[in-house]
Design a protein around this motif. Structure first.
Motif, PDB file in Angstrom:
ATOM      1  N   THR A   1       0.835  -1.050  -0.199  1.00 32.69           N
ATOM      2  CA  THR A   1       0.128  -0.034  -0.055  1.00 32.69           C
ATOM      3  C   THR A   1       0.803   1.257   0.001  1.00 32.69           C
ATOM      4  N   VAL A   2       1.931   1.306   0.835  1.00 33.32           N
ATOM      5  CA  VAL A   2       2.893   2.515   0.991  1.00 33.32           C
ATOM      6  C   VAL A   2       3.466   2.846  -0.386  1.00 33.32           C
ATOM      7  N   SER A   3       3.877   1.654  -1.237  1.00 34.37           N
ATOM      8  CA  SER A   3       4.353   1.804  -2.491  1.00 34.37           C
ATOM      9  C   SER A   3       3.485   2.225  -3.480  1.00 34.37           C
ATOM     10  N   GLY A   4       2.252   1.742  -3.220  1.00 37.42           N
ATOM     11  CA  GLY A   4       1.322   2.357  -4.346  1.00 37.42           C
ATOM     12  C   GLY A   4       0.971   3.793  -4.146  1.00 37.42           C
ATOM     13  N   PHE A   5       0.891   4.024  -2.851  1.00 40.74           N
ATOM     14  CA  PHE A   5       0.456   5.427  -2.482  1.00 40.74           C
ATOM     15  C   PHE A   5       1.615   6.470  -2.791  1.00 40.74           C
ATOM     16  N   LEU A   6       2.975   6.053  -3.020  1.00 41.13           N
ATOM     17  CA  LEU A   6       3.881   6.846  -3.036  1.00 41.13           C
ATOM     18  C   LEU A   6       3.875   6.992  -4.590  1.00 41.13           C
ATOM     19  N   MET A   7       3.772   5.938  -5.205  1.00 39.13           N
ATOM     20  CA  MET A   7       3.747   5.982  -6.891  1.00 39.13           C
ATOM     21  C   MET A   7       2.495   7.163  -7.199  1.00 39.13           C
ATOM     22  N   VAL A   8       1.381   6.834  -6.659  1.00 40.71           N
ATOM     23  CA  VAL A   8       0.366   7.838  -6.888  1.00 40.71           C
ATOM     24  C   VAL A   8       0.359   9.132  -6.603  1.00 40.71           C
ATOM     25  N   ILE A   9       1.044   9.434  -5.503  1.00 40.34           N
ATOM     26  CA  ILE A   9       1.388  10.727  -4.910  1.00 40.34           C
ATOM     27  C   ILE A   9       2.501  11.173  -5.712  1.00 40.34           C
ATOM     28  N   LEU A  10       3.575  10.737  -6.164  1.00 37.22           N
ATOM     29  CA  LEU A  10       4.352  11.278  -6.813  1.00 37.22           C
ATOM     30  C   LEU A  10       3.897  11.506  -8.410  1.00 37.22           C
ATOM     31  N   SER A  11       3.108  10.597  -8.832  1.00 37.94           N
ATOM     32  CA  SER A  11       2.331  10.974 -10.105  1.00 37.94           C
ATOM     33  C   SER A  11       1.785  12.311 -10.183  1.00 37.94           C
ATOM     34  N   GLU A  12       0.864  12.393  -9.089  1.00 29.56           N
ATOM     35  CA  GLU A  12      -0.117  13.476  -8.905  1.00 29.56           C
ATOM     36  C   GLU A  12       0.832  14.794  -8.775  1.00 29.56           C
ATOM     37  N   MET A  13       1.894  14.793  -7.942  1.00 30.43           N
ATOM     38  CA  MET A  13       2.729  15.785  -7.994  1.00 30.43           C
ATOM     39  C   MET A  13       3.213  16.348  -9.233  1.00 30.43           C
ATOM     40  N   GLU A  14       3.912  15.202  -9.947  1.00 30.38           N
ATOM     41  CA  GLU A  14       4.536  15.578 -11.240  1.00 30.38           C
ATOM     42  C   GLU A  14       3.335  16.337 -12.161  1.00 30.38           C
ATOM     43  N   SER A  15       2.051  15.546 -12.025  1.00 26.42           N
ATOM     44  CA  SER A  15       1.096  15.998 -12.982  1.00 26.42           C
ATOM     45  C   SER A  15       0.620  17.546 -12.838  1.00 26.42           C
ATOM     46  N   ARG A  16       0.476  17.717 -11.481  1.00 28.91           N
ATOM     47  CA  ARG A  16       0.155  19.135 -11.102  1.00 28.91           C
ATOM     48  C   ARG A  16       1.175  19.913 -11.524  1.00 28.91           C
ATOM     49  N   LYS A  17       2.584  19.664 -11.405  1.00 26.78           N
ATOM     50  CA  LYS A  17       3.482  20.613 -11.865  1.00 26.78           C
ATOM     51  C   LYS A  17       3.547  20.799 -13.287  1.00 26.78           C
ATOM     52  N   GLU A  18       3.446  19.705 -13.932  1.00 24.80           N
ATOM     53  CA  GLU A  18       3.419  19.717 -15.166  1.00 24.80           C
ATOM     54  C   GLU A  18       2.028  20.719 -16.037  1.00 24.80           C
ATOM     55  N   ASN A  19       0.945  20.519 -15.299  1.00 21.40           N
ATOM     56  CA  ASN A  19      -0.193  21.338 -15.701  1.00 21.40           C
ATOM     57  C   ASN A  19       0.125  22.819 -15.211  1.00 21.40           C
ATOM     58  N   LEU A  20       0.783  23.170 -14.222  1.00 23.19           N
ATOM     59  CA  LEU A  20       0.988  24.487 -13.935  1.00 23.19           C
ATOM     60  C   LEU A  20       1.910  25.031 -15.028  1.00 23.19           C
ATOM     61  N   LEU A  21       3.074  24.263 -15.123  1.00 20.69           N
ATOM     62  CA  LEU A  21       3.987  24.865 -16.172  1.00 20.69           C
ATOM     63  C   LEU A  21       3.483  25.051 -17.663  1.00 20.69           C
TER      64      LEU A  21
ATOM     65  N   ALA B   1      -0.612  23.816  -1.693  1.00 20.17           N
ATOM     66  CA  ALA B   1      -2.154  23.448  -0.874  1.00 20.17           C
ATOM     67  C   ALA B   1      -2.661  22.155  -1.314  1.00 20.17           C
ATOM     68  N   HIS B   2      -2.830  22.079  -2.519  1.00 20.39           N
ATOM     69  CA  HIS B   2      -3.443  21.225  -3.286  1.00 20.39           C
ATOM     70  C   HIS B   2      -2.736  19.697  -2.929  1.00 20.39           C
ATOM     71  N   ILE B   3      -1.363  19.440  -2.839  1.00 22.79           N
ATOM     72  CA  ILE B   3      -0.775  18.388  -2.634  1.00 22.79           C
ATOM     73  C   ILE B   3      -0.944  18.155  -1.137  1.00 22.79           C
ATOM     74  N   ARG B   4      -0.940  19.140  -0.304  1.00 21.39           N
ATOM     75  CA  ARG B   4      -1.067  18.807   1.198  1.00 21.39           C
ATOM     76  C   ARG B   4      -2.396  18.224   1.540  1.00 21.39           C
ATOM     77  N   SER B   5      -3.447  18.946   0.868  1.00 22.09           N
ATOM     78  CA  SER B   5      -4.893  18.249   0.895  1.00 22.09           C
ATOM     79  C   SER B   5      -5.056  17.038   0.440  1.00 22.09           C
ATOM     80  N   TYR B   6      -4.177  16.670  -0.826  1.00 25.09           N
ATOM     81  CA  TYR B   6      -4.172  15.465  -1.319  1.00 25.09           C
ATOM     82  C   TYR B   6      -3.593  14.195  -0.454  1.00 25.09           C
ATOM     83  N   LEU B   7      -2.637  15.022   0.317  1.00 23.84           N
ATOM     84  CA  LEU B   7      -2.015  13.818   1.229  1.00 23.84           C
ATOM     85  C   LEU B   7      -2.792  13.573   2.345  1.00 23.84           C
ATOM     86  N   ILE B   8      -3.443  14.498   2.727  1.00 25.40           N
ATOM     87  CA  ILE B   8      -4.215  14.377   3.934  1.00 25.40           C
ATOM     88  C   ILE B   8      -5.471  13.385   3.435  1.00 25.40           C
ATOM     89  N   LYS B   9      -5.904  13.369   2.481  1.00 19.60           N
ATOM     90  CA  LYS B   9      -7.115  12.312   1.974  1.00 19.60           C
ATOM     91  C   LYS B   9      -6.334  11.282   1.803  1.00 19.60           C
TER      92      LYS B   9
END
Length: 333
Positions: free
Chosen positions: A25-45, A154-162
């Motif tokens: 689960t931790v491995s899967g969550f880390l992959m999802v979180i890192l993917s979400e972070m990269e996706s958000r960064k890429e969208n912003l850029l 802020a979005h990443i923090r909210s995402y991490l809490i969820k």
């Protein structure tokens, strides 16, 4: 520190399931979180780059005609992007041509354009975008935009809490599920352990483990039952043999015929009461003694030794007749 040898099988199985689930689960969550972070960064850029290119294409005209007021109005359009901090338009000589900002900080106006080769660069909490302004391969200037990553963070923090609440819920569900699933393995083994304790304490070898499975645990239980059957059978045979031996001893001890068992060294292994009475001795004074010590040298050399040699060494049946003096019976034939 907990000794693993003293931990119950049930707890070990639950811990093993939870640990395995935790790692996956931790491995899967880390992959999802890192993917979400990269996706958000890429969208912003990408969003900022698209707006910068659009502004840069239109900024050719104000730069060509030195229209600072028109350039400022043009730059204000990019401020509609919520993440943008400020925007600067430089001429081809790197002179500041126009400046707009969402902050009222005069010192920030004097920030120089970074000399970066990348179109976008994340430094600390700010995204820096530098867009060259060209038309027909002619450089007219530069567009420099700074955007804050606070909304992204802020979005990443909210995402991490969820994700954290989801992780806790999943681990709780895993514990409840593991507590039920472990019974498939632990229940028959614990039943086997209970039967082992009961057999050991009661010595009742007729008890059996109830398991009809064909897996490894079923094979183990059937093997344990077979072992108990063999022990029970041998126990009955031993009891029957002991009962027969007791009856035989009683029969031998009550007969009037003297009987004895001698080893190859002429030492007594067993005698009956008639034999003891014949020599007027006690049982404890005979067993293990040499025949010579009980019957005397004369009887041993003249009768006993010859008879024993034929019986013990040669395995022959011997009949003897003669007059002998016995301490307990006197002279007998």
């Amino acid at each position: 520190m907990i000794d693993k040898k003293n931990v119950s099988l049930k707890f070990k199985l639950i811990a093993l399931i939870i640990f395995s689930t935790f790692i996956v689960t931790v491995s899967g969550f880390l992959m999802v979180i890192l993917s979400e972070m990269e996706s958000r960064k890429e969208n912003l850029l990408n969003n900022l780059l698209a707006n910068s290119r659009m502004i840069g294409e239109i900024a050719v005209s104000p730069l060509s005609f030195s229209d600072r007021e028109g350039a400022t109005d043009l730059l204000k359009k990019i401020l509609t992007v919520s993440e943008v901090i400020d925007c600067r338009l430089y001429d081809k000589n790197d002179g500041l041509f126009a400046y707009v900002s969402n902050r009222n900080d005069a010192q920030e106006k004097m920030i120089a354009r970074p000399n970066v080769s990348q179109s976008g660069l994340f430094i600390d909490d700010i995204l820096h975008v530098v867009q060259p302004i060209t038309y027909k391969n002619i450089l007219y200037g530069w567009l420099y935009v700074r955007a804050s990553t606070q909304i992204y963070q802020a979005h990443i923090r909210s995402y991490l809490i969820k994700m954290g609440f989801m992780f806790i819920a999943m681990m709780l569900f895993t514990f409840l599920l593991a507590n039920r699933l472990q019974r498939i393995i632990s229940k028959p083994i614990l039943e086997l352990a209970d039967v082992t304790k009961e057999v050991s304490s009661s010595q009742n070898f007729s008890i059996r483990v109830q398991n009809e499975g064909t897996d490894e645990i079923g094979i183990l239980c059937r093997g344990f039952n077979d072992m108990l059957s063999q022990i029970e059978k041998r126990s009955k045979e031993r009891d029957e043999a002991e009962t027969g031996l007791r009856l035989y001893k009683k029969m031998v001890s009550t007969t009037n015929e003297s009987m004895t068992f001698i080893d190859t060294h002429y030492r007594y292994l067993a005698v009956n009461d008639a034999y003891l009475n014949m020599f007027n001795v006690k049982h404890e004074n005979v067993i293990g003694k040499h025949v010579r010590d009980i019957v005397g040298d004369e009887i041993f050399e003249n009768a006993s030794k010859k008879i024993f040699d034929q019986c013990i060494l040669k395995g022959e049946s011997v009949q003897f007749e003669g007059w002998l003096d016995f301490p307990g019976l006197g002279r007998r034939c």
